[in-house]
Write a protein that holds these residues in place. Structure first.
Motif, PDB file in Angstrom:
ATOM      1  N   UNK A  56       0.268  -7.457  -4.932  1.00 24.33           N
ATOM      2  CA  UNK A  56       1.396  -7.721  -5.750  1.00 24.33           C
ATOM      3  C   UNK A  56       2.484  -6.750  -3.873  1.00 24.33           C
ATOM      4  N   UNK A  57       4.052  -6.972  -4.071  1.00 25.99           N
ATOM      5  CA  UNK A  57       4.556  -7.160  -2.704  1.00 25.99           C
ATOM      6  C   UNK A  57       5.726  -5.505  -3.080  1.00 25.99           C
ATOM      7  N   UNK A  58       4.856  -4.428  -4.127  1.00 24.64           N
ATOM      8  CA  UNK A  58       5.624  -3.165  -3.873  1.00 24.64           C
ATOM      9  C   UNK A  58       4.712  -2.192  -3.294  1.00 24.64           C
ATOM     10  N   UNK A  59       4.608  -2.601  -1.735  1.00 23.45           N
ATOM     11  CA  UNK A  59       3.598  -1.495  -0.828  1.00 23.45           C
ATOM     12  C   UNK A  59       4.205   0.087  -0.887  1.00 23.45           C
ATOM     13  N   UNK A  60       5.500  -0.072  -0.962  1.00 27.71           N
ATOM     14  CA  UNK A  60       5.219   1.914  -1.296  1.00 27.71           C
ATOM     15  C   UNK A  60       4.761   2.394  -2.044  1.00 27.71           C
ATOM     16  N   UNK A  61       5.025   1.730  -3.018  1.00 29.84           N
ATOM     17  CA  UNK A  61       4.574   2.257  -4.278  1.00 29.84           C
ATOM     18  C   UNK A  61       2.784   2.266  -4.506  1.00 29.84           C
ATOM     19  N   UNK A  62       2.518   1.260  -3.948  1.00 27.06           N
ATOM     20  CA  UNK A  62       0.762   1.306  -3.251  1.00 27.06           C
ATOM     21  C   UNK A  62       0.076   2.305  -2.437  1.00 27.06           C
ATOM     22  N   UNK A  63       0.837   2.958  -1.746  1.00 25.79           N
ATOM     23  CA  UNK A  63       0.924   3.639  -0.713  1.00 25.79           C
ATOM     24  C   UNK A  63       0.857   5.156  -1.729  1.00 25.79           C
ATOM     25  N   UNK A  64       1.102   5.040  -2.901  1.00 23.96           N
ATOM     26  CA  UNK A  64       1.415   6.833  -3.302  1.00 23.96           C
ATOM     27  C   UNK A  64       0.313   6.689  -4.168  1.00 23.96           C
ATOM     28  N   UNK A  65       0.418   5.020  -4.524  1.00 23.03           N
ATOM     29  CA  UNK A  65      -1.651   4.552  -5.594  1.00 23.03           C
ATOM     30  C   UNK A  65      -2.313   5.853  -5.044  1.00 23.03           C
ATOM     31  N   UNK A  66      -2.660   4.818  -4.065  1.00 28.67           N
ATOM     32  CA  UNK A  66      -4.069   5.006  -3.309  1.00 28.67           C
ATOM     33  C   UNK A  66      -3.682   6.420  -2.974  1.00 28.67           C
ATOM     34  N   UNK A  67      -2.923   7.540  -2.247  1.00 26.46           N
ATOM     35  CA  UNK A  67      -3.298   8.336  -1.800  1.00 26.46           C
ATOM     36  C   UNK A  67      -3.347   9.380  -3.732  1.00 26.46           C
TER      37      UNK A  67
END
Length: 355
Positions: free
Chosen positions: A29-40
């Protein structure tokens, strides 16, 4: 020892669940900022949740359960414990090896920075050098290769890409993911998790460059031109160090629907399952409470004891060597012989000698 092994096991499961949800629902998916916070968040959850011990209450009664066996379960046998100690010894030896290598890499990076002059541009410290055949960033330092055969436009795009890494402080995520991989080196998911964090950083940097108004076609061409570059440090961000083709595909994708973010709610049942699987029983003993009316009723249903024709309350004190015979009467035969009081049964004992 057992607590350490159990913590590492539960932490690995938590990390694997978070990665599984990311890989299945969020990776493309293209919401990369959201993915960053999810991974953290997945990393921190895998560290914190195993620290909590969950219990459920089990009521037991004293006559049935042995206090020593139920309330104090048997400890691990020495043989199993020795295997556990050996496994943990191997774990700590390998872990210390990874830590030592990590510290050496940090020392090498520090020495590398101290050997070059830099200029500060937009909070980024830029170092121009021909020591490497690639451009990359470490912490807030950007190393630009001066020998690379590229146009001014390509050099500007590479610089904007690396500046995005520095300004967005991707190095913080990288250090955290590196430490998780060090302490969970035995877990393949920890290595994939680090790769996912790094790849999402590249997506974020690519997105930043394109949102600045640069030509997508020119930027993708620049990425392909530098696709043979290699990473200098594990914790560095390299312009073309990761799979450039997946990054190009992601650049051309349409914006993902926001509703897909709700897939993270799957963490709730997943972690609930973990809590249930690792919950420990809390045995609490309880004595049967009988009110007087119930006690009288229970007593009325007991058989009567008769010793040599005389009714008695108990036969526990009789000498077994003095007993000649024991007869049990039930039902109609008991009533016919002993009357209505024998309706619940009669145990008649005959002694060899009369008392």
């Amino acid at each position: 020892m057992e607590e350490i092994a159990l913590y590492l096991f539960k932490s690995g499961i938590c990390l694997s669940l978070c990665y599984g949800i990311y890989y299945i629902f969020l990776k493309n998916e293209t919401f990369f900022k959201f993915n960053r916070y999810f991974l953290l968040a997945g990393i921190f959850l895998s560290i914190i949740i195993p620290l909590f011990n969950f219990t459920y209450t089990v009521q037991v009664t004293d006559p049935i359960f042995n206090k020593n066996s139920v309330l104090n379960p048997a400890k691990t046998t020495p043989a199993i414990l020795s295997y556990l100690q050996f496994g943990l010894l191997v774990y700590f030896v390998v872990t210390f090896g990874f830590i030592f290598n990590y510290l050496l890499s940090l020392r090498k990076a520090r020495q590398l920075v101290s050997q070059h002059y830099f200029e500060v541009v937009d909070r980024c410290k830029i170092i121009y050098t021909n020591q490497f055949n690639t451009s990359f960033s470490i912490f807030n330092y950007i190393f630009l290769d001066t020998d690379i055969a590229s146009s001014v436009v390509e050099q500007r795009l590479i610089l904007e890409h690396e500046k995005a890494h520095v300004i967005q402080k991707h190095w913080i995520d990288m250090q955290i993911a590196q430490l998780v991989r060090i302490f969970q080196w035995f877990n393949p998911i920890a290595w994939l998790y680090l790769k996912a964090v790094r790849q999402n950083h590249e997506y974020l940097a690519d997105q930043t460059v394109l949102q600045a108004g640069n030509s997508g076609a020119t930027y993708r061409a620049t990425l392909l031109n530098h696709s043979l570059q290699s990473r200098v440090f594990n914790f560095s961000s390299s312009f073309a160090g990761d799979n450039p083709f997946s990054r190009i595909d992601m650049m051309k994708k349409r914006t993902s629907r926001e509703t897909k973010k709700w897939s993270i709610l799957l963490l709730v049942p997943c972690f609930s399952l973990i809590f249930f699987a690792f919950a420990t029983p809390d045995y609490q003993t309880s004595k049967n409470k009988v009110n007087p009316g119930t006690a009288v009723k229970a007593k009325a249903h007991l058989p009567i004891y008769v010793v040599n024709g005389v009714e008695t309350s108990s036969i526990e004190n009789l000498d077994t060597n003095e007993i000649k015979s024991i007869n049990v009467f039930k039902g109609e035969s008991a009533i016919a012989r002993f009357g209505e009081k024998g309706k619940y049964g009669v145990i008649a004992v005959t002694l060899k000698t009369k008392p």
